[in-house]
Design a protein around this motif. Structure first.
Motif, PDB file in Angstrom:
ATOM      1  N   ALA A  64       0.821  -1.215   0.000  1.00  0.00           N
ATOM      2  CA  ALA A  64       0.000   0.000   0.000  1.00  0.00           C
ATOM      3  C   ALA A  64       0.850   1.258   0.000  1.00  0.00           C
ATOM      4  O   ALA A  64       0.338   2.357  -0.196  1.00  0.00           O
ATOM      5  CB  ALA A  64      -0.925   0.003   1.226  1.00  0.00           C
ATOM      6  N   GLY A  65       2.151   1.101   0.216  1.00  0.00           N
ATOM      7  CA  GLY A  65       3.046   2.249   0.205  1.00  0.00           C
ATOM      8  C   GLY A  65       3.079   3.012   1.508  1.00  0.00           C
ATOM      9  O   GLY A  65       3.618   4.121   1.558  1.00  0.00           O
ATOM     10  N   THR A  66       2.538   2.435   2.575  1.00  0.00           N
ATOM     11  CA  THR A  66       2.524   3.155   3.851  1.00  0.00           C
ATOM     12  C   THR A  66       3.776   2.887   4.684  1.00  0.00           C
ATOM     13  O   THR A  66       4.040   3.611   5.647  1.00  0.00           O
ATOM     14  CB  THR A  66       1.281   2.781   4.680  1.00  0.00           C
ATOM     15  OG1 THR A  66       1.261   1.357   4.877  1.00  0.00           O
ATOM     16  CG2 THR A  66       0.018   3.209   3.957  1.00  0.00           C
ATOM     17  N   VAL A  67       4.528   1.828   4.347  1.00  0.00           N
ATOM     18  CA  VAL A  67       5.816   1.568   5.005  1.00  0.00           C
ATOM     19  C   VAL A  67       6.806   1.118   3.947  1.00  0.00           C
ATOM     20  O   VAL A  67       6.435   0.703   2.845  1.00  0.00           O
ATOM     21  CB  VAL A  67       5.719   0.481   6.105  1.00  0.00           C
ATOM     22  CG1 VAL A  67       4.750   0.881   7.202  1.00  0.00           C
ATOM     23  CG2 VAL A  67       5.363  -0.877   5.513  1.00  0.00           C
ATOM     24  N   ARG A  68       8.054   1.178   4.309  1.00  0.00           N
ATOM     25  CA  ARG A  68       9.123   0.666   3.453  1.00  0.00           C
ATOM     26  C   ARG A  68       9.631  -0.608   4.131  1.00  0.00           C
ATOM     27  O   ARG A  68      10.360  -0.562   5.112  1.00  0.00           O
ATOM     28  CB  ARG A  68      10.228   1.712   3.336  1.00  0.00           C
ATOM     29  CG  ARG A  68      11.362   1.364   2.387  1.00  0.00           C
ATOM     30  CD  ARG A  68      12.456   2.422   2.479  1.00  0.00           C
ATOM     31  NE  ARG A  68      13.514   2.206   1.531  1.00  0.00           N
ATOM     32  CZ  ARG A  68      13.556   2.741   0.310  1.00  0.00           C
ATOM     33  NH1 ARG A  68      12.580   3.548  -0.062  1.00  0.00           N
ATOM     34  NH2 ARG A  68      14.550   2.503  -0.513  1.00  0.00           N
ATOM     35  N   GLU A  69       9.191  -1.758   3.644  1.00  0.00           N
ATOM     36  CA  GLU A  69       9.521  -3.031   4.259  1.00  0.00           C
ATOM     37  C   GLU A  69       9.857  -4.061   3.190  1.00  0.00           C
ATOM     38  O   GLU A  69       9.035  -4.388   2.342  1.00  0.00           O
ATOM     39  CB  GLU A  69       8.345  -3.530   5.105  1.00  0.00           C
ATOM     40  CG  GLU A  69       8.539  -4.910   5.704  1.00  0.00           C
ATOM     41  CD  GLU A  69       9.759  -4.999   6.582  1.00  0.00           C
ATOM     42  OE1 GLU A  69      10.847  -5.323   6.055  1.00  0.00           O
ATOM     43  OE2 GLU A  69       9.633  -4.736   7.790  1.00  0.00           O
ATOM     44  N   THR A  70      11.084  -4.524   3.182  1.00  0.00           N
ATOM     45  CA  THR A  70      11.510  -5.500   2.171  1.00  0.00           C
ATOM     46  C   THR A  70      11.748  -6.876   2.762  1.00  0.00           C
ATOM     47  O   THR A  70      11.773  -7.863   2.030  1.00  0.00           O
ATOM     48  CB  THR A  70      12.809  -5.033   1.481  1.00  0.00           C
ATOM     49  OG1 THR A  70      13.833  -4.895   2.471  1.00  0.00           O
ATOM     50  CG2 THR A  70      12.594  -3.715   0.779  1.00  0.00           C
ATOM     51  N   THR A  71      11.943  -6.953   4.069  1.00  0.00           N
ATOM     52  CA  THR A  71      12.241  -8.244   4.699  1.00  0.00           C
ATOM     53  C   THR A  71      11.419  -8.406   5.978  1.00  0.00           C
ATOM     54  O   THR A  71      11.972  -8.439   7.085  1.00  0.00           O
ATOM     55  CB  THR A  71      13.743  -8.361   5.022  1.00  0.00           C
ATOM     56  OG1 THR A  71      14.129  -7.223   5.824  1.00  0.00           O
ATOM     57  CG2 THR A  71      14.591  -8.413   3.776  1.00  0.00           C
ATOM     58  N   THR A 107      11.497  13.050   0.456  1.00  0.00           N
ATOM     59  CA  THR A 107      11.244  11.710  -0.058  1.00  0.00           C
ATOM     60  C   THR A 107       9.761  11.524  -0.276  1.00  0.00           C
ATOM     61  O   THR A 107       8.946  11.942   0.539  1.00  0.00           O
ATOM     62  CB  THR A 107      11.744  10.642   0.939  1.00  0.00           C
ATOM     63  OG1 THR A 107      13.134  10.847   1.161  1.00  0.00           O
ATOM     64  CG2 THR A 107      11.506   9.239   0.396  1.00  0.00           C
ATOM     65  N   ASP A 108       9.407  10.914  -1.371  1.00  0.00           N
ATOM     66  CA  ASP A 108       8.005  10.617  -1.660  1.00  0.00           C
ATOM     67  C   ASP A 108       7.578   9.435  -0.808  1.00  0.00           C
ATOM     68  O   ASP A 108       7.973   8.301  -1.050  1.00  0.00           O
ATOM     69  CB  ASP A 108       7.834  10.280  -3.148  1.00  0.00           C
ATOM     70  CG  ASP A 108       6.385   9.972  -3.500  1.00  0.00           C
ATOM     71  OD1 ASP A 108       5.516  10.090  -2.617  1.00  0.00           O
ATOM     72  OD2 ASP A 108       6.143   9.611  -4.668  1.00  0.00           O
ATOM     73  N   SER A 109       6.750   9.674   0.233  1.00  0.00           N
ATOM     74  CA  SER A 109       6.360   8.606   1.148  1.00  0.00           C
ATOM     75  C   SER A 109       5.574   7.512   0.440  1.00  0.00           C
ATOM     76  O   SER A 109       5.621   6.355   0.827  1.00  0.00           O
ATOM     77  CB  SER A 109       5.523   9.169   2.298  1.00  0.00           C
ATOM     78  OG  SER A 109       4.356   9.804   1.798  1.00  0.00           O
ATOM     79  N   GLY A 110       4.853   7.872  -0.600  1.00  0.00           N
ATOM     80  CA  GLY A 110       4.067   6.855  -1.289  1.00  0.00           C
ATOM     81  C   GLY A 110       4.912   5.862  -2.034  1.00  0.00           C
ATOM     82  O   GLY A 110       4.447   4.792  -2.395  1.00  0.00           O
ATOM     83  N   ALA A 111       6.164   6.215  -2.335  1.00  0.00           N
ATOM     84  CA  ALA A 111       7.023   5.304  -3.086  1.00  0.00           C
ATOM     85  C   ALA A 111       7.976   4.557  -2.181  1.00  0.00           C
ATOM     86  O   ALA A 111       8.853   3.853  -2.661  1.00  0.00           O
ATOM     87  CB  ALA A 111       7.817   6.090  -4.134  1.00  0.00           C
ATOM     88  N   GLY A 112       7.792   4.687  -0.903  1.00  0.00           N
ATOM     89  CA  GLY A 112       8.756   4.115   0.028  1.00  0.00           C
ATOM     90  C   GLY A 112       8.905   2.622  -0.064  1.00  0.00           C
ATOM     91  O   GLY A 112       9.984   2.082   0.139  1.00  0.00           O
ATOM     92  N   ALA A 113       7.850   1.914  -0.416  1.00  0.00           N
ATOM     93  CA  ALA A 113       7.926   0.464  -0.407  1.00  0.00           C
ATOM     94  C   ALA A 113       8.639  -0.100  -1.618  1.00  0.00           C
ATOM     95  O   ALA A 113       9.058  -1.240  -1.619  1.00  0.00           O
ATOM     96  CB  ALA A 113       6.523  -0.130  -0.325  1.00  0.00           C
ATOM     97  N   SER A 114       8.748   0.677  -2.665  1.00  0.00           N
ATOM     98  CA  SER A 114       9.321   0.097  -3.879  1.00  0.00           C
ATOM     99  C   SER A 114      10.394   0.953  -4.516  1.00  0.00           C
ATOM    100  O   SER A 114      10.830   0.669  -5.619  1.00  0.00           O
ATOM    101  CB  SER A 114       8.194  -0.153  -4.896  1.00  0.00           C
ATOM    102  OG  SER A 114       7.539   1.067  -5.184  1.00  0.00           O
ATOM    103  N   ALA A 115      10.827   1.991  -3.829  1.00  0.00           N
ATOM    104  CA  ALA A 115      11.805   2.878  -4.442  1.00  0.00           C
ATOM    105  C   ALA A 115      13.171   2.227  -4.508  1.00  0.00           C
ATOM    106  O   ALA A 115      13.495   1.319  -3.762  1.00  0.00           O
ATOM    107  CB  ALA A 115      11.887   4.174  -3.636  1.00  0.00           C
TER     108      ALA A 115
END
Length: 249
Positions: free
Chosen positions: A170-177, A230-238
């Protein structure tokens, strides 16, 4: 009218107003007492260092009575994990549900739900330290007892991981692992309880304060507001980050 053939002494005693039932007057059932003492001994000694005779002696019954409730030590060992798992789920499931509702909202609601869940987990372990030591002794042998992990640990932790993945999509967090994040917090909390067990009263207060401070900083570093610009909406996939679609099944 036909009279009862029972004499007053033979008739079942009626429970007076406010009088507790027999089970309530007598306290915990034998099965519950067995589980309590077995959990404490398994947590202190592990299954190899605990015999059914040891447990029966702690309860004050003979081994044959214990076998009536649990035919083998493996069954009793599993039941101890089931018991602590049920208590943990009862304490944390509402907090996980709150986190799920806040996942796509992001911002302060998500931050508050994450902190509440982390605090709830730490508080549960502090109040039930045998949970930590029961699991630590199981994990001394990584390949033995993996069925306990699948039944009593991974489902709940997997729910948290899936919520973090939903928030990332949803782009609300930046989480890869998310798997590593959940595992890191779980192990850190168990380490915290271990430190408390060896600390003096004054040291325990400091440990509680500092650990909660660390948890908050850890969560803020991972899921707090993005840096300025930083664009918060792109945090999960930037950038080169890749969301790992692995869940704890």
């Amino acid at each position: 009218m036909r009279k009862s053939s029972e004499t007053p002494d033979e008739r079942p005693a009626r429970r007076g107003p406010g009088r507790p039932r027999r089970a309530e007057r007598e306290g915990p059932s034998t099965r519950e007492l067995i589980l309590r003492e077995a959990t404490a001994l398994f947590a202190a000694r592990g299954p190899e260092g605990t015999s059914l005779r040891d447990i029966a002696a702690r309860v004050g019954i003979d081994v044959s009575s214990l076998h009536h409730h649990f035919p083998a030590k493996d069954a009793l060992y599993d039941a101890c994990f089931e018991r602590v798992h049920e208590a943990e789920r009862a304490a944390l499931a509402p907090l996980v549900e709150d986190l799920g509702r806040a996942a796509t909202a992001g911002g302060p609601p998500l931050a508050a739900a994450l902190r509440a869940l982390a605090d709830g987990f730490v508080e549960f372990l502090e109040e039930h330290p045998h949970t930590t030591f029961l699991w630590l002794r199981r994990w001394l042998d990584p390949t033995r007892g993996t069925s306990l992990d699948r039944a009593y640990a991974l489902p709940l932790y997997g729910e948290v991981e899936r919520v973090l993945l939903e928030a990332a999509h949803a782009g609300t967090v930046r989480e890869t692992t998310p798997h590593v994040t959940v595992r890191s917090l779980v192990w850190a909390a168990h380490g915290h309880v271990t430190a408390l067990a060896a600390a003096s009263p004054a040291e325990r207060e400091r440990e509680r304060y500092e650990f909660r401070l660390w948890v908050r900083r850890f969560l803020d570093a991972l899921y707090g507001p993005p840096p300025a610009g930083t664009d918060s909406g792109a945090g999960a996939s930037a950038g080169s980050d890749v969301i790992i679609h692995r869940t704890l099944d």
